[in-house]
Write a protein that holds these residues in place. Structure first.
Motif, short mmCIF file in Angstrom:
data_model
loop_
_atom_site.label_atom_id
_atom_site.label_comp_id
_atom_site.label_asym_id
_atom_site.label_seq_id
_atom_site.Cartn_x
_atom_site.Cartn_y
_atom_site.Cartn_z
N VAL A 187 1.36 -1.25 0.25
CA VAL A 187 0.14 0.00 -0.13
C VAL A 187 0.95 1.28 -0.27
O VAL A 187 2.50 1.01 0.46
CB VAL A 187 -1.14 -0.01 1.33
CG1 VAL A 187 -1.72 -0.92 1.89
CG2 VAL A 187 -0.35 0.16 2.32
N ALA A 188 -0.17 2.23 -0.17
CA ALA A 188 0.72 3.08 -0.69
C ALA A 188 2.29 3.88 0.93
O ALA A 188 1.44 3.95 2.19
CB ALA A 188 0.27 5.18 -0.38
N ARG A 208 2.62 6.22 2.88
CA ARG A 208 2.37 7.00 3.85
C ARG A 208 1.22 7.31 4.60
O ARG A 208 0.21 7.83 5.29
CB ARG A 208 2.32 9.01 3.11
CG ARG A 208 3.63 9.17 2.34
CD ARG A 208 3.60 10.70 2.42
NE ARG A 208 4.74 11.56 2.53
CZ ARG A 208 5.39 11.99 3.11
NH1 ARG A 208 5.18 11.71 4.05
NH2 ARG A 208 6.60 12.33 2.51
N THR A 209 0.34 5.96 4.03
CA THR A 209 -1.34 5.61 4.28
C THR A 209 -1.08 5.28 5.40
O THR A 209 -2.25 4.63 6.33
CB THR A 209 -1.97 4.54 3.79
OG1 THR A 209 -1.60 3.82 3.27
CG2 THR A 209 -2.17 5.75 1.67
N VAL A 210 0.56 4.09 6.23
CA VAL A 210 0.69 2.93 7.32
C VAL A 210 1.82 4.23 7.52
O VAL A 210 2.08 3.48 9.35
CB VAL A 210 0.79 2.21 6.49
CG1 VAL A 210 -0.48 1.53 5.91
CG2 VAL A 210 2.42 1.74 5.54
N GLU A 239 8.48 2.27 0.93
CA GLU A 239 7.46 1.18 0.72
C GLU A 239 9.04 -0.19 1.38
O GLU A 239 7.90 -1.23 1.79
CB GLU A 239 8.23 1.17 -0.36
CG GLU A 239 6.82 -0.91 -0.81
CD GLU A 239 6.89 -0.11 -2.62
OE1 GLU A 239 7.39 -1.60 -3.72
OE2 GLU A 239 5.86 0.29 -3.54
N TRP A 269 -6.84 -5.81 4.86
CA TRP A 269 -5.37 -5.70 4.20
C TRP A 269 -4.49 -7.17 4.16
O TRP A 269 -5.26 -8.47 5.37
CB TRP A 269 -3.96 -5.10 4.34
CG TRP A 269 -4.63 -3.85 4.48
CD1 TRP A 269 -4.21 -2.46 3.85
CD2 TRP A 269 -5.20 -2.65 5.83
NE1 TRP A 269 -5.32 -1.16 3.84
CE2 TRP A 269 -5.33 -1.73 5.53
CE3 TRP A 269 -6.21 -3.96 7.27
CZ2 TRP A 269 -6.62 -0.78 6.13
CZ3 TRP A 269 -6.99 -2.44 7.74
CH2 TRP A 269 -6.78 -1.12 7.22
N GLN A 271 1.06 -0.18 11.34
CA GLN A 271 0.27 0.40 10.45
C GLN A 271 -1.50 0.52 9.56
O GLN A 271 -1.49 1.20 9.39
CB GLN A 271 0.69 -0.52 9.08
CG GLN A 271 2.42 -0.22 9.41
CD GLN A 271 3.27 -1.03 8.06
OE1 GLN A 271 3.32 -1.06 7.04
NE2 GLN A 271 4.27 -0.97 8.68
N HIS A 283 -3.27 3.24 11.99
CA HIS A 283 -2.93 4.42 11.30
C HIS A 283 -3.88 4.60 10.02
O HIS A 283 -4.64 5.79 9.10
CB HIS A 283 -1.20 4.21 10.48
CG HIS A 283 -0.63 5.60 10.57
ND1 HIS A 283 0.34 6.85 11.34
CD2 HIS A 283 -1.40 6.44 9.08
CE1 HIS A 283 0.22 7.88 10.04
NE2 HIS A 283 -0.21 7.49 9.21
N ALA A 284 -4.01 3.29 8.85
CA ALA A 284 -4.61 3.27 7.99
C ALA A 284 -6.40 3.18 8.15
O ALA A 284 -7.28 4.28 7.26
CB ALA A 284 -4.39 2.15 7.03
N GLY A 299 -6.84 6.96 9.62
CA GLY A 299 -6.55 8.07 8.88
C GLY A 299 -5.43 9.45 9.76
O GLY A 299 -5.41 10.17 9.38
N SER A 300 -4.94 8.93 10.46
CA SER A 300 -4.59 9.58 11.57
C SER A 300 -3.22 9.20 12.47
O SER A 300 -2.16 8.26 12.01
CB SER A 300 -5.33 9.21 13.39
OG SER A 300 -6.56 9.86 13.23
#
Length: 359
Positions: free
Chosen positions: A222-223, A225-227, A232, A246, A276, A279-280, A283-284
């Protein structure tokens, strides 16, 4: 594998400070242990062991010195120990969060390494034996993890209880840990481990030996920054088919997560996957200052593992239970790992809320 459901209580940071950091009660309890619960090898009294770096790496099951955090060991009683440790201000994987806070998973990894160090050095567990961490939990506070300017030399006070022997070695035990630095409590936590002899582990897991040399497909990441990551290389989640889900992404070349051969997914990787996913899911900028994890069964390397996240509301009546996320790892239709993480002051993640890749 039998699921163990016993729990070990963990005192909060606040309750420890109200108690004035006293350990006298614990020491009195430890001194009353019967023969079955005696921790130190026969004839060995309290003392300090600093150990060579090579020996410490061996006892905490790490091959790279950059991933070793304990620096010594002092025996206080038969069942109580003090372990000095050092946290780097910048680690290639346990990187500062947002550039301002130590990574809270350093707490979990230090607890894990401390437990293995004591088991090997004080309870006679042969280096070739296998450990199972069934439960792990800790509580901290965000202000205690602010980087500041000073070195991160810490001390881990450890109390062992409900010790069960397996011959001259260790069968299982509960552990309580208190991490402090410069007179301030950083975190409290606890857990339960069991030990399996090399021969018994071979009987149990010998059929999985072929996995050690087999290539494990690397799923798309996944991208970052989303986690909460910038690289990567450190992402352990792949896109799932449903919202809030996921697939576990395994890079067996990762120098920290797979620093040594393993026939199953390491526990620290599952904790990182939980963080991770939290976080995803929120979104925080998720700083897991409280964590409760149960490792229910081995997660296999060569079969898909689904990571599921459920956002939990804050408990307005309990200031120690802010908003959090419940994570489940499901493999072959069965839960293999569950984890609840809580983070204070959730706010939308921005560019500065990721952990910088320092590898």
């Amino acid at each position: 594998m039998v699921q163990l459901t016993s729990r070990s209580a963990s005192m909060s940071v606040e309750s420890v400070e109200r108690a004035g950091h006293s350990t006298d009660a614990g020491r009195a309890e430890a001194s009353s242990a019967g023969p079955e619960e005696t921790g130190a090898p026969a004839g060995e009294g309290p003392g300090r062991r600093d150990g060579s770096p090579d020996r410490l790496r061996q006892l905490v099951h790490r091959t790279d010195p950059r991933d070793v955090f304990p620096t010594g060991l002092t025996q206080l009683t038969d069942t109580q120990f003090s372990v000095p440790a050092h946290w780097p201000r910048a680690h290639r994987f346990f990187a500062p969060v947002g550039g301002s806070h130590q990574d809270p998973l350093l707490i979990a990894e230090t607890m894990r390494q401390t437990t293995m160090l004591i088991a090997h050095a004080q309870f006679g567990v042969p280096v070739g034996d296998a450990f199972v961490m069934w439960e792990l939990r800790y509580t901290s506070a965000s202000e205690r993890l602010e980087l500041g300017e000073d070195p991160w030399d810490i001390t881990v006070d450890v109390s062992c209880s409900r010790i069960r022997r397996r011959g001259r070695s260790l069968g299982s035990m509960h552990i309580e840990l208190l991490l402090h630095r410069r007179g301030t409590v950083l975190a409290t936590g606890g857990g339960r481990i069991s030990c399996t002899s090399a021969a018994a582990y071979q009987r149990l897991r010998g059929h999985r030996g072929a996995v050690l040399d087999a290539p494990i497909p690397l799923l798309p990441a996944v991208a970052p920054r989303t986690v909460g990551r910038t690289s990567e290389n450190d992402v352990v989640l792949a896109p799932g088919t449903d919202p809030g889900t996921w697939l576990l992404r395994l890079d067996t070349r990762h120098p920290t997560l797979f620093g040594r051969p393993n026939d199953h997914v390491p526990g620290i990787l599952l904790l990182e996957a939980a963080r991770q996913a939290a976080h995803a899911a929120t979104g925080s900028a998720f700083l897991p200052t409280a964590l409760e994890a149960d490792f229910l069964q081995y997660v296999e390397l060569d079969r898909p593992c689904r990571i599921e996240a459920t956002v939990l509301p804050a408990d307005g009546e309990d200031p120690l239970a802010p908003a959090g996320v419940l994570i489940r790892a499901v493999q072959d239709g069965k839960p293999a790992f569950t984890c609840t993480l809580r983070s204070p002051e959730l706010h939308p993640a921005g560019p500065g809320d990721v952990r910088t890749d320092l590898s």
